[in-house]
Design an enzyme around this catalytic site. Structure first.
Site, short mmCIF file in Angstrom:
data_model
loop_
_atom_site.label_atom_id
_atom_site.label_comp_id
_atom_site.label_asym_id
_atom_site.label_seq_id
_atom_site.Cartn_x
_atom_site.Cartn_y
_atom_site.Cartn_z
N SER A 234 0.89 -1.20 0.09
CA SER A 234 0.05 0.11 -0.21
C SER A 234 0.79 1.36 0.11
O SER A 234 1.72 1.49 -0.87
CB SER A 234 -1.03 -0.01 1.20
OG SER A 234 -1.94 0.90 1.13
N HIS B 88 -7.80 -5.34 -0.34
CA HIS B 88 -6.44 -4.40 -0.31
C HIS B 88 -5.80 -4.90 0.81
O HIS B 88 -6.27 -5.29 1.81
CB HIS B 88 -6.89 -2.93 -0.02
CG HIS B 88 -5.80 -2.15 0.12
ND1 HIS B 88 -4.89 -1.85 -0.97
CD2 HIS B 88 -5.20 -1.50 1.32
CE1 HIS B 88 -4.08 -1.01 -0.48
NE2 HIS B 88 -4.20 -0.87 0.96
N ASP C 257 -9.84 -3.70 -4.81
CA ASP C 257 -8.96 -2.67 -4.26
C ASP C 257 -9.39 -1.51 -5.23
O ASP C 257 -9.11 -1.53 -6.30
CB ASP C 257 -7.62 -3.19 -4.30
CG ASP C 257 -6.72 -2.40 -3.76
OD1 ASP C 257 -7.01 -1.03 -3.18
OD2 ASP C 257 -5.51 -2.75 -3.42
#
Length: 313
Positions: free
Chosen positions: A157, A284, A254
């Protein structure tokens, strides 16, 4: 396909904790909420040879790091690990499960960097800290038992964003040479225009509202100009040539999936060896949750196989 049953079970456990969205609480409470749900829904922690927490000199004072060593004789390759959390939450425990797994699978020393968080420290503090951690590790290769000719970067991320940024910084600052970069569910561009933001913008694991909030906290009042900087939006670099091999792993559900696809395509167009894999039914940052999602271990092992291939080149 719909959410994988393991994702649904995880989502239900998260919902039952009744934690407020990050955008509705203070940064301190958002960080605490992250610790609460991770303690309530623990991942598997593999044993490794040794784990050491310490501080090193950083751009603005002491910089905490965690060093994972395999249970074998060195010298070992080096993996620099940058945790996720929207540049706002997360710490050395955030990606502990995957750090342990990658240490063992790569037979590498893993150095995880606890970079400064927003909004207390805004861009470019985080990438500067991560790059400083990389330089320190290479400078202390003998002490750490590291083979500095085999270096990889990895992150999830916001950590994937920092991985891409540090890979570009290492190229542009003439070192150290990075052989591979692993981007799990990465943040790649300061833009909300791609279709996946609409298709998956309400996903429980990461929403469009959350990403807007994270970017605002990270970039500060100069968000528009900062957001166009390659250290914030790696896909906006003038050139992607000369970057290390890349593994980009995403989840089907996501909001960031389209920008990851675009970055994979842009890297390929620049002549970079890229493997892109999207995991169906996943949400995610699924890769962080080893022992909760079967796909998490599969994804981490896939990435490790790719890193090892680059080390052998």
């Amino acid at each position: 396909m719909p959410f994988h049953p393991q994702v649904i079970a995880f989502r239900d456990k998260r919902v039952a904790l009744k934690l407020a969205p990050n955008s509705e609480v203070s940064p301190a409470q958002a960080r605490e909420n992250s610790r609460i749900w991770r303690a309530a829904i623990p991942s598997d922690l593999e044993p490794v040879g040794e784990i050491t927490d310490r501080t090193i000199p950083g751009p603005a004072g002491d910089l905490p790091i965690r060093i994972y060593r395999p249970d074998s004789e060195g010298p070992h390759p080096l993996l620099m690990l940058f945790h996720g959390g929207g540049w706002l939450i997360g710490d050395l425990d955030h990606e502990d499960p995957s750090s342990r797994r990658m240490c063992n699978q790569l037979n590498a020393v893993v150095v995880s960097v606890d970079y400064r968080l927003a909004p207390e420290t805004r861009f470019p503090g985080a990438p500067e800290d991560c790059y400083a951690g990389l330089l320190w590790a290479v400078e202390h290769a003998d002490e750490l038992g590291i083979d500095a000719s085999n270096i990889a970067l990895a992150g999830t991320s916001a950590g994937g964003n920092l991985t891409a940024a540090v890979a570009q910084m290492a190229r542009d600052k003439s070192g150290p040479k990075i052989k591979h970069q692993v981007l799990f569910c990465p943040v790649i561009d300061y833009s909300f225009d791609r279709a996946s933001y609409e298709t998956h913008g309400d996903s429980f694991a990461l929403t469009q509202d959350s990403m807007r909030f994270f970017w605002k906290q990270y970039l500060g009042p100069d968000g528009e100009s900062n957001g166009h900087c390659p250290s914030a939006s790696p896909i906006r670099a003038e050139s992607l040539a000369g970057l290390p091999d890349a593994t980009i792993i995403t989840a089907e559900f996501d909001p960031l999936v389209d920008e990851a696809i675009d970055y994979a395509e842009a890297l390929r167009a620049a002549g970079i060896d890229v493997t892109y894999t999207q995991y169906p039914g996943m949400a995610h940052a699924f890769n962080e949750l080893i022992g909760i999602f079967d796909a998490a271990q599969v994804a981490v092992d896939e990435a490790c196989d790719r890193v090892l291939f680059s080390f052998k080149k």
